[in-house]
Enzyme design. Structure first.
Site, PDB file in Angstrom:
ATOM      1  N   LYS A 169     -52.508  36.338 -73.828  1.00  0.00           N
ATOM      2  CA  LYS A 169     -53.869  36.537 -73.337  1.00  0.00           C
ATOM      3  C   LYS A 169     -54.831  35.361 -73.461  1.00  0.00           C
ATOM      4  O   LYS A 169     -55.905  35.380 -72.844  1.00  0.00           O
ATOM      5  CB  LYS A 169     -54.508  37.719 -74.098  1.00  0.00           C
ATOM      6  CG  LYS A 169     -53.853  39.062 -73.817  1.00  0.00           C
ATOM      7  CD  LYS A 169     -54.006  39.420 -72.371  1.00  0.00           C
ATOM      8  CE  LYS A 169     -53.366  40.728 -72.014  1.00  0.00           C
ATOM      9  NZ  LYS A 169     -53.100  40.833 -70.580  1.00  0.00           N
TER      10      LYS A 169
ATOM     11  N   HIS B 206     -43.899  38.438 -61.583  1.00  0.00           N
ATOM     12  CA  HIS B 206     -43.020  39.397 -62.269  1.00  0.00           C
ATOM     13  C   HIS B 206     -43.607  40.797 -62.141  1.00  0.00           C
ATOM     14  O   HIS B 206     -44.698  41.052 -62.636  1.00  0.00           O
ATOM     15  CB  HIS B 206     -42.897  39.061 -63.762  1.00  0.00           C
ATOM     16  CG  HIS B 206     -42.115  37.824 -64.033  1.00  0.00           C
ATOM     17  ND1 HIS B 206     -41.747  37.440 -65.296  1.00  0.00           N
ATOM     18  CD2 HIS B 206     -41.617  36.882 -63.201  1.00  0.00           C
ATOM     19  CE1 HIS B 206     -41.055  36.311 -65.230  1.00  0.00           C
ATOM     20  NE2 HIS B 206     -40.982  35.948 -63.974  1.00  0.00           N
TER      21      HIS B 206
ATOM     22  N   PRO C 115     -50.380  35.113 -79.884  1.00  0.00           N
ATOM     23  CA  PRO C 115     -49.857  34.914 -78.523  1.00  0.00           C
ATOM     24  C   PRO C 115     -49.050  36.081 -77.950  1.00  0.00           C
ATOM     25  O   PRO C 115     -48.719  36.060 -76.764  1.00  0.00           O
ATOM     26  CB  PRO C 115     -48.951  33.681 -78.686  1.00  0.00           C
ATOM     27  CG  PRO C 115     -48.609  33.633 -80.128  1.00  0.00           C
ATOM     28  CD  PRO C 115     -49.763  34.215 -80.861  1.00  0.00           C
TER      29      PRO C 115
ATOM     30  N   TYR D  97     -51.389  44.601 -70.054  1.00  0.00           N
ATOM     31  CA  TYR D  97     -50.566  43.390 -69.913  1.00  0.00           C
ATOM     32  C   TYR D  97     -50.878  42.644 -68.617  1.00  0.00           C
ATOM     33  O   TYR D  97     -50.974  41.414 -68.616  1.00  0.00           O
ATOM     34  CB  TYR D  97     -49.078  43.765 -69.999  1.00  0.00           C
ATOM     35  CG  TYR D  97     -48.173  42.582 -70.232  1.00  0.00           C
ATOM     36  CD1 TYR D  97     -48.244  41.849 -71.409  1.00  0.00           C
ATOM     37  CD2 TYR D  97     -47.244  42.199 -69.267  1.00  0.00           C
ATOM     38  CE1 TYR D  97     -47.416  40.757 -71.623  1.00  0.00           C
ATOM     39  CE2 TYR D  97     -46.413  41.117 -69.473  1.00  0.00           C
ATOM     40  CZ  TYR D  97     -46.505  40.392 -70.653  1.00  0.00           C
ATOM     41  OH  TYR D  97     -45.685  39.316 -70.857  1.00  0.00           O
TER      42      TYR D  97
ATOM     43  N   TYR E 109     -39.267  40.795 -74.585  1.00  0.00           N
ATOM     44  CA  TYR E 109     -39.824  40.811 -75.943  1.00  0.00           C
ATOM     45  C   TYR E 109     -38.828  41.577 -76.813  1.00  0.00           C
ATOM     46  O   TYR E 109     -38.511  42.727 -76.515  1.00  0.00           O
ATOM     47  CB  TYR E 109     -41.169  41.536 -75.968  1.00  0.00           C
ATOM     48  CG  TYR E 109     -42.318  40.765 -75.323  1.00  0.00           C
ATOM     49  CD1 TYR E 109     -43.201  40.025 -76.095  1.00  0.00           C
ATOM     50  CD2 TYR E 109     -42.527  40.812 -73.941  1.00  0.00           C
ATOM     51  CE1 TYR E 109     -44.260  39.326 -75.521  1.00  0.00           C
ATOM     52  CE2 TYR E 109     -43.593  40.115 -73.360  1.00  0.00           C
ATOM     53  CZ  TYR E 109     -44.449  39.377 -74.155  1.00  0.00           C
ATOM     54  OH  TYR E 109     -45.496  38.693 -73.585  1.00  0.00           O
TER      55      TYR E 109
HETATM   56  P1  FAD Z   1     -58.155  24.444 -74.978  1.00  0.00           P
HETATM   57  O1  FAD Z   1     -57.051  24.571 -73.999  1.00  0.00           O
HETATM   58  O2  FAD Z   1     -57.820  24.237 -76.406  1.00  0.00           O
HETATM   59  O3  FAD Z   1     -59.067  23.240 -74.469  1.00  0.00           O
HETATM   60  C1  FAD Z   1     -60.072  22.659 -75.266  1.00  0.00           C
HETATM   61  C2  FAD Z   1     -60.234  21.206 -74.866  1.00  0.00           C
HETATM   62  O4  FAD Z   1     -61.320  20.637 -75.600  1.00  0.00           O
HETATM   63  C3  FAD Z   1     -58.996  20.397 -75.192  1.00  0.00           C
HETATM   64  O5  FAD Z   1     -58.586  19.663 -74.053  1.00  0.00           O
HETATM   65  C4  FAD Z   1     -59.444  19.493 -76.330  1.00  0.00           C
HETATM   66  O6  FAD Z   1     -58.764  18.245 -76.316  1.00  0.00           O
HETATM   67  C5  FAD Z   1     -60.929  19.355 -76.044  1.00  0.00           C
HETATM   68  N1  FAD Z   1     -61.727  19.040 -77.220  1.00  0.00           N
HETATM   69  C6  FAD Z   1     -61.612  19.528 -78.484  1.00  0.00           C
HETATM   70  N2  FAD Z   1     -62.557  19.013 -79.291  1.00  0.00           N
HETATM   71  C7  FAD Z   1     -63.286  18.160 -78.531  1.00  0.00           C
HETATM   72  C8  FAD Z   1     -64.375  17.314 -78.808  1.00  0.00           C
HETATM   73  N3  FAD Z   1     -64.905  17.237 -80.041  1.00  0.00           N
HETATM   74  N4  FAD Z   1     -64.881  16.576 -77.801  1.00  0.00           N
HETATM   75  C9  FAD Z   1     -64.364  16.651 -76.544  1.00  0.00           C
HETATM   76  N5  FAD Z   1     -63.311  17.446 -76.239  1.00  0.00           N
HETATM   77  C10 FAD Z   1     -62.780  18.192 -77.209  1.00  0.00           C
HETATM   78  N6  FAD Z   1     -52.433  32.103 -73.570  1.00  0.00           N
HETATM   79  C11 FAD Z   1     -52.080  32.910 -72.528  1.00  0.00           C
HETATM   80  O7  FAD Z   1     -52.961  33.425 -71.838  1.00  0.00           O
HETATM   81  N7  FAD Z   1     -50.792  33.204 -72.205  1.00  0.00           N
HETATM   82  C12 FAD Z   1     -49.779  32.671 -72.907  1.00  0.00           C
HETATM   83  O8  FAD Z   1     -48.619  32.900 -72.556  1.00  0.00           O
HETATM   84  C13 FAD Z   1     -50.088  31.816 -74.031  1.00  0.00           C
HETATM   85  N8  FAD Z   1     -49.108  31.257 -74.768  1.00  0.00           N
HETATM   86  C14 FAD Z   1     -49.450  30.305 -75.691  1.00  0.00           C
HETATM   87  C15 FAD Z   1     -48.414  29.656 -76.335  1.00  0.00           C
HETATM   88  C16 FAD Z   1     -48.723  28.661 -77.267  1.00  0.00           C
HETATM   89  C17 FAD Z   1     -47.574  27.965 -77.938  1.00  0.00           C
HETATM   90  C18 FAD Z   1     -50.086  28.314 -77.560  1.00  0.00           C
HETATM   91  C19 FAD Z   1     -50.431  27.222 -78.546  1.00  0.00           C
HETATM   92  C20 FAD Z   1     -51.111  28.981 -76.920  1.00  0.00           C
HETATM   93  C21 FAD Z   1     -50.809  29.963 -75.992  1.00  0.00           C
HETATM   94  N9  FAD Z   1     -51.800  30.640 -75.302  1.00  0.00           N
HETATM   95  C22 FAD Z   1     -51.468  31.527 -74.313  1.00  0.00           C
HETATM   96  C23 FAD Z   1     -53.208  30.355 -75.581  1.00  0.00           C
HETATM   97  C24 FAD Z   1     -53.824  29.353 -74.613  1.00  0.00           C
HETATM   98  O9  FAD Z   1     -53.055  28.181 -74.563  1.00  0.00           O
HETATM   99  C25 FAD Z   1     -55.269  29.039 -75.034  1.00  0.00           C
HETATM  100  O10 FAD Z   1     -55.939  30.246 -75.246  1.00  0.00           O
HETATM  101  C26 FAD Z   1     -56.009  28.211 -73.975  1.00  0.00           C
HETATM  102  O11 FAD Z   1     -55.565  26.878 -74.013  1.00  0.00           O
HETATM  103  C27 FAD Z   1     -57.532  28.247 -74.210  1.00  0.00           C
HETATM  104  O12 FAD Z   1     -58.181  27.380 -73.306  1.00  0.00           O
HETATM  105  P2  FAD Z   1     -59.519  26.664 -73.709  1.00  0.00           P
HETATM  106  O13 FAD Z   1     -59.911  25.855 -72.516  1.00  0.00           O
HETATM  107  O14 FAD Z   1     -60.464  27.624 -74.274  1.00  0.00           O
HETATM  108  O15 FAD Z   1     -59.134  25.706 -74.915  1.00  0.00           O
HETATM  109  C1  DHB Z   2     -45.188  33.032 -73.060  1.00  0.00           C
HETATM  110  C2  DHB Z   2     -46.037  32.969 -74.136  1.00  0.00           C
HETATM  111  C3  DHB Z   2     -46.501  34.143 -74.675  1.00  0.00           C
HETATM  112  O1  DHB Z   2     -47.357  34.091 -75.712  1.00  0.00           O
HETATM  113  C4  DHB Z   2     -46.121  35.377 -74.165  1.00  0.00           C
HETATM  114  O2  DHB Z   2     -46.584  36.511 -74.726  1.00  0.00           O
HETATM  115  C5  DHB Z   2     -45.283  35.427 -73.080  1.00  0.00           C
HETATM  116  C6  DHB Z   2     -44.807  34.243 -72.528  1.00  0.00           C
HETATM  117  C7  DHB Z   2     -44.699  31.774 -72.466  1.00  0.00           C
HETATM  118  O3  DHB Z   2     -45.024  30.708 -73.009  1.00  0.00           O
HETATM  119  O4  DHB Z   2     -43.960  31.831 -71.461  1.00  0.00           O
END
Ligand code: FAD
Ligand code: DHB
Length: 391
Positions: free
Chosen positions: A297, A72, A293, A385, A201
């Site tokens: 990021k 995009h 969110p 962004y 947005y």
């Molecule tokens: P996680 O993805 O949470 O991974 C952690 C892993 O550790 C998991 O698989 C979990 O099962 C495992 N774990 C936990 N505890 C234990 C344990 N005790 N032993 C072994 N394993 C364990 N970010 C963006 O950049 N852009 C977006 O558009 C965006 N939109 C989002 C929308 C939603 C609805 C949500 C919920 C989040 C969004 N985020 C977005 C945030 C993003 O999803 C997280 O920041 C990202 O998943 C972080 O990655 P991570 O690997 O640090 O943690």
């Molecule tokens: C999406 C999630 C976000 O938090 C955002 O700022 C933009 C897009 C998405 O899930 O597509």
């Protein structure tokens, strides 16, 4: 068992760290409490910064992303019935965002780990970390009713916000800074062709909403709701009605309607710990910080943390340098706080706050008008962004 880096968590942070270490010739083991299917189906983020995309391509895990990711060059802000486009790539020397679902990133990284013959242990139970201030920290867990122990040189706590690693540092070592927002997002996935090629947005007196997508057939939508919102009160008809009220523009634009295939409520907080290290335990991604969110990021910050960590670990093994490991936390935090600020600012500008009044409403409209009309303001938004440089 013995490994160089024991990684807790197979989210984007843990998987990418293991991949980067492998490319540097460093051995790691990932321990994940969920199943492979669970982590590959988990619906979460969808927006990748330019730096995340470049890193995936440069390190050989971007083949499907290059083919299927939706680049995009712009993003829309809608308020008072009108849409305004910010031309991201024109304002940032050709940088852009790419829509590619987090679970696809996870699938590609899991595939690369397995292809490289690197172990990911799924379904571990009662994991705990020990001897963090010694040169040989340990991870203990249970697998099929058998207690296991891995001795490591380093442990990477990539176990997300609810993981166990952060809480394993002694009391008083880590300080947390936090804001919890008085609202949440109700997110849906719908089988409907996106009616806009780019994200929208929307600021609306009834609350924020966001139009996004996953593919040319799937629309992703979010509505501001209360943190304790009961999903049972949101049948599909009510969701569409509310989305239409908030997103319809004067030119008649509305999202395309289709069967809702997934629904969920996500709470919103800003959270940062300092430092992100204790002894030989290094925390990365959501284990160390959460952003609301609105700026898209979270996943991107997880990736930038582990890039810094992998370089520091590589310098340790290649030339015995410890300085980069010592600087890991400070180097990450300088970027994290800038991203935290951006996410907080986007959230504050676009949401309806309980108790806000006509003054707040006019101030928010003025800010939206400013960021969609001043080239300087648009450039600042675009630069953040598409992602600050990963240096
Ligand atoms: P996680 O993805 O949470 O991974 C952690 C892993 O550790 C998991 O698989 C979990 O099962 C495992 N774990 C936990 N505890 C234990 C344990 N005790 N032993 C072994 N394993 C364990 N970010 C963006 O950049 N852009 C977006 O558009 C965006 N939109 C989002 C929308 C939603 C609805 C949500 C919920 C989040 C969004 N985020 C977005 C945030 C993003 O999803 C997280 O920041 C990202 O998943 C972080 O990655 P991570 O690997 O640090 O943690
Ligand atoms: C999406 C999630 C976000 O938090 C955002 O700022 C933009 C897009 C998405 O899930 O597509």
């Amino acid at each position: 068992m013995r490994t160089q880096v024991g990684i807790v968590g197979a989210g984007p942070a843990g998987l990418m760290l293991s991949h980067l270490l492998h490319l540097a010739g460093i051995e790691s083991v990932i321990l994940e409490c969920r199943s492979r299917q669970y982590i590959e189906d988990r619906v979460r983020a969808g927006v990748l910064e330019q730096g995340t995309v470049d890193l995936m391509i440069e390190t050989g895990v971007g083949e499907r992303l290059s083919r299927e990711g939706l680049r995009h060059d712009g993003v829309w802000f809608s308020f008072e019935g009108r849409r305004h486009r910010i031309h991201l790539s024109e304002l940032t020397d050709g940088r852009a965002i790419t829509v590619y679902a987090q679970q696809e990133v996870v699938k590609d990284l899991v595939q690369a780990r397995i292809g490289a013959g690197e172990p990911i242990v799924f379904g571990v139970e009662d994991l705990s970390v020990h001897d963090l201030d010694s040169p040989l920290p340990k991870i203990r867990y249970r697998m099929d009713d058998v207690e296991q122990e891995i001795t490591c040189d380093f442990i990477a706590g990539c176990d997300g916000f609810h993981g166990v690693c952060r809480g394993s540092a002694p009391e008083g070592v880590i300080t947390a800074y936090e804001r919890v927002y008085p609202f949440a997002w109700l997110g849906i996935l719908a089988e409907a062709a996106p009616t806009s090629e780019e994200l929208i947005y929307t600021y609306h007196p009834r609350g924020f909403s966001l139009f996004s997508m996953r593919s040319p057939q799937i629309t992703r939508l979010y509505l501001q709701c209360t943190p304790d919102e009961d999903l049972a009160q949101w049948p599909d008809d009510r969701i569409w009605e509310e989305l239409f009220r908030r997103t319809r523009t004067e030119d008649g634009w509305t999202p395309g309607v289709g069967p809702v295939i997934q629904k969920g409520v996500t709470g919103m907080r800003s959270f940062v710990i300092e430092p992100m290290q204790y002894g030989r335990l290094f925390l990365a991604g959501d284990a160390a910080h959460i952003v609301p969110p609105t700026g898209a990021k979270g996943l991107n910050l997880a990736i930038s943390d582990v890039l810094v960590l992998s370089r520091a670990v590589e310098a340790f093994y290649k030339s015995g340098r410890k300085d980069l490991l010592d600087e890991y936390s400070a180097q990450c935090l300088s970027r994290i706080w800038k991203v935290q600020r951006f996410s907080w600012w986007m959230t504050s500008m676009l949401h309806l706050f309980p108790g806000s009044d006509g003054f707040d409403h006019r101030r928010q409209l003025a800010e939206l008008d400013y960021i969609t009309s001043s080239r300087a303001a648009m450039t600042s938004l675009a630069e953040n962004y598409v992602g600050l440089p990963l240096d």
